[in-house]
Scaffold this active site. Structure first.
Site, short mmCIF file in Angstrom:
data_model
loop_
_atom_site.label_atom_id
_atom_site.label_comp_id
_atom_site.label_asym_id
_atom_site.label_seq_id
_atom_site.Cartn_x
_atom_site.Cartn_y
_atom_site.Cartn_z
N SER A 91 -1.24 14.10 -14.18
CA SER A 91 -2.46 14.08 -15.00
C SER A 91 -2.68 15.48 -15.56
CB SER A 91 -3.66 13.69 -14.13
OG SER A 91 -4.86 13.99 -14.80
N ILE A 143 -6.88 8.19 -21.10
CA ILE A 143 -6.29 6.97 -21.67
C ILE A 143 -7.23 5.81 -21.36
CG2 ILE A 143 -4.20 5.55 -21.76
CD1 ILE A 143 -3.65 8.54 -22.35
N ASN A 147 3.30 5.41 -10.16
CA ASN A 147 2.13 5.41 -11.03
C ASN A 147 0.82 5.12 -10.29
OD1 ASN A 147 0.64 4.60 -13.73
ND2 ASN A 147 0.58 2.77 -12.41
N LYS A 185 -2.25 15.80 -7.99
CA LYS A 185 -1.48 15.67 -9.24
C LYS A 185 -0.62 16.90 -9.52
CE LYS A 185 -2.64 11.48 -10.51
NZ LYS A 185 -1.63 10.42 -10.47
N TYR A 240 -8.01 15.17 -6.40
CA TYR A 240 -7.15 14.58 -7.43
C TYR A 240 -6.26 15.65 -8.08
CZ TYR A 240 -6.10 11.60 -11.55
OH TYR A 240 -5.49 10.87 -12.54
N ALA A 241 -6.86 16.81 -8.41
CA ALA A 241 -6.10 17.87 -9.08
C ALA A 241 -5.00 18.41 -8.17
CB ALA A 241 -7.04 19.00 -9.50
N ALA A 242 -5.33 18.58 -6.88
CA ALA A 242 -4.33 19.09 -5.93
C ALA A 242 -3.19 18.08 -5.79
CB ALA A 242 -4.98 19.35 -4.57
N ASN A 286 0.87 -1.17 0.00
CA ASN A 286 0.00 0.00 0.00
C ASN A 286 0.91 1.22 0.00
OD1 ASN A 286 -1.72 2.08 0.44
ND2 ASN A 286 -2.47 1.37 2.44
N VAL A 287 0.94 1.94 -1.12
CA VAL A 287 1.91 3.05 -1.23
C VAL A 287 1.62 4.18 -0.25
CG1 VAL A 287 2.47 2.59 -3.66
CG2 VAL A 287 0.65 4.24 -3.12
P1 NAD Z 1 -5.96 1.84 -12.86
O1 NAD Z 1 -7.04 2.10 -11.87
O2 NAD Z 1 -6.24 1.04 -14.06
O3 NAD Z 1 -4.69 1.19 -12.12
C1 NAD Z 1 -4.17 1.75 -10.94
C2 NAD Z 1 -3.40 0.69 -10.17
O4 NAD Z 1 -2.94 1.29 -8.93
C3 NAD Z 1 -4.28 -0.52 -9.78
O5 NAD Z 1 -3.61 -1.73 -10.10
C4 NAD Z 1 -4.46 -0.36 -8.28
O6 NAD Z 1 -4.61 -1.59 -7.57
C5 NAD Z 1 -3.17 0.37 -7.88
N1 NAD Z 1 -3.31 1.07 -6.60
C6 NAD Z 1 -4.34 1.85 -6.20
N2 NAD Z 1 -4.13 2.26 -4.93
C7 NAD Z 1 -2.95 1.74 -4.53
C8 NAD Z 1 -2.20 1.79 -3.32
N3 NAD Z 1 -2.64 2.47 -2.25
N4 NAD Z 1 -1.04 1.13 -3.26
C9 NAD Z 1 -0.58 0.40 -4.31
N5 NAD Z 1 -1.25 0.31 -5.49
C10 NAD Z 1 -2.43 0.96 -5.58
O7 NAD Z 1 -5.40 3.30 -13.23
P2 NAD Z 1 -4.60 3.78 -14.53
O8 NAD Z 1 -5.56 4.39 -15.47
O9 NAD Z 1 -3.65 2.74 -14.99
O10 NAD Z 1 -3.81 5.01 -13.89
C11 NAD Z 1 -2.44 4.93 -13.50
C12 NAD Z 1 -1.97 6.33 -13.12
O11 NAD Z 1 -2.16 7.22 -14.21
C13 NAD Z 1 -2.72 6.93 -11.93
O12 NAD Z 1 -1.83 7.66 -11.12
C14 NAD Z 1 -3.71 7.87 -12.60
O13 NAD Z 1 -4.08 8.93 -11.75
C15 NAD Z 1 -2.90 8.35 -13.78
N6 NAD Z 1 -3.71 8.85 -14.89
C16 NAD Z 1 -4.52 8.02 -15.59
C17 NAD Z 1 -5.29 8.54 -16.63
C18 NAD Z 1 -6.19 7.68 -17.48
O14 NAD Z 1 -6.87 8.25 -18.34
N7 NAD Z 1 -6.23 6.38 -17.30
C19 NAD Z 1 -5.22 9.91 -16.93
C20 NAD Z 1 -4.38 10.71 -16.20
C21 NAD Z 1 -3.63 10.18 -15.17
#
Ligand code: NAD
Length: 253
Positions: free
Chosen positions: A151, A196, A89, A167, A163-165, A62-63
């Site tokens: 993001s 994405i 990530n 990021k 989320y914005a704060a 858990n990060v």
């Molecule tokens: P996702 O939800 O598909 O995957 C996120 C992963 O993080 C999951 O495997 C989850 O189990 C893990 N996770 C969540 N909380 C955690 C914790 N406390 N400790 C360890 N692992 C944890 O998300 P994604 O779309 O792959 O997004 C990845 C990153 O990219 C995130 O930081 C997200 O904010 C950012 N992001 C995504 C998008 C998008 O459009 N998908 C856009 C902008 C930013």
């Protein structure tokens, strides 16, 4: 940076963007330490990478929890060797407006617990993992790279105070660490994705996703590998540090 045999930690590496980053860096010879909450998802990710001849090990973490992060990085060092790269990530969303006024009644919408939960994972998690990674890199006398995933919402977005704060804070860490850690041979970078196609966006209302796609100058959502390519660029480019790559199909122009 040459990635062959480098140990790279990827948080949230069990699926979505984290797994796509693992695949791309793994194809360049890196050995991956995947940190995630879900043991089952991690096992699946490790198997899918093994099928591509990519070495990866799973670390249930858990990060947002200091002890869990310290334990994970200690385990990585003993099972794989010290990290030479870290991709922060892992991230979550918990959207709501700050307040809502209806027929003269004003309601508070975003709770303190929602604010705190998102800040804990998306910002404190980056701080904790970045601190462990930098410590290992310097102790081992290695050069290293830390990439933080932000993001386009870092510029502010409706319904995303938390989320914005977080990021925006993530990129502030990239800049601060870029300045502090260059003397140790550690570079940093931020990748700020637009929309994405991953589980995170799949949870959005389809009509909203369609509206977003139509408003992107390139007219479609990005693929996870588009973000992985941006991360790989930061690893490869030895004169890149403390800067941000916005990979969003032109959305934030
Ligand atoms: P996702 O939800 O598909 O995957 C996120 C992963 O993080 C999951 O495997 C989850 O189990 C893990 N996770 C969540 N909380 C955690 C914790 N406390 N400790 C360890 N692992 C944890 O998300 P994604 O779309 O792959 O997004 C990845 C990153 O990219 C995130 O930081 C997200 O904010 C950012 N992001 C995504 C998008 C998008 O459009 N998908 C856009 C902008 C930013």
């Amino acid at each position: 940076m040459q990635l062959t045999n480098k140990v790279i930690a990827i948080t949230g590496g069990a699926r979505g963007l984290g797994l796509a980053v693992a695949e791309r860096l793994g194809k360049q010879g890196a050995r991956l330490a995947l940190l995630d909450m879900s043991a089952a998802a991690l096992d699946e990710a490790v198997s899918s990478l093994a099928a591509l001849d990519i070495q990866a090990k799973a670390f249930v973490t858990n990060v947002a929890d200091e002890q869990s992060v310290q334990q994970a990085f200690a385990d990585i060092a003993s099972r794989m060797g010290p990290v030479g790269g870290c991709v922060n990530n892992a991230g979550i969303t918990d959207d709501s407006l700050l307040i809502k006024a209806k027929e003269g009644v004003v309601e508070k919408r975003m709770s303190l617990s929602s604010w705190q939960k998102v800040l804990d994972v998306n910002l404190t998690g980056v701080f904790l993992c970045g601190r462990e990674a930098a410590t290992q890199m310097v102790e081992a006398g290695h050069q290293g790279v830390i990439v933080n995933i932000s993001s386009i919402s870092r510029a502010g977005n409706m319904g995303q105070s938390n989320y914005a704060a977080a990021k925006a804070g993530v990129h502030a860490l990239t800049v601060t660490w870029g300045k502090e850690l260059a003397r140790y041979g550690i570079r940093t970078g931020t990748v700020a994705p637009g929309f994405i196609a991953t589980d995170m966006t799949a949870s959005m209302r389809p009509d909203m996703l369609e509206r977003i796609s139509a408003s992107v100058p390139l007219q479609h959502l990005g693929e996870a590998d588009n973000i992985a390519q941006s991360v790989a660029f930061i690893f490869e480019n030895d004169y890149f540090t403390a800067r941000i790559i916005e990979c969003d199909g032109g959305l934030r122009l």
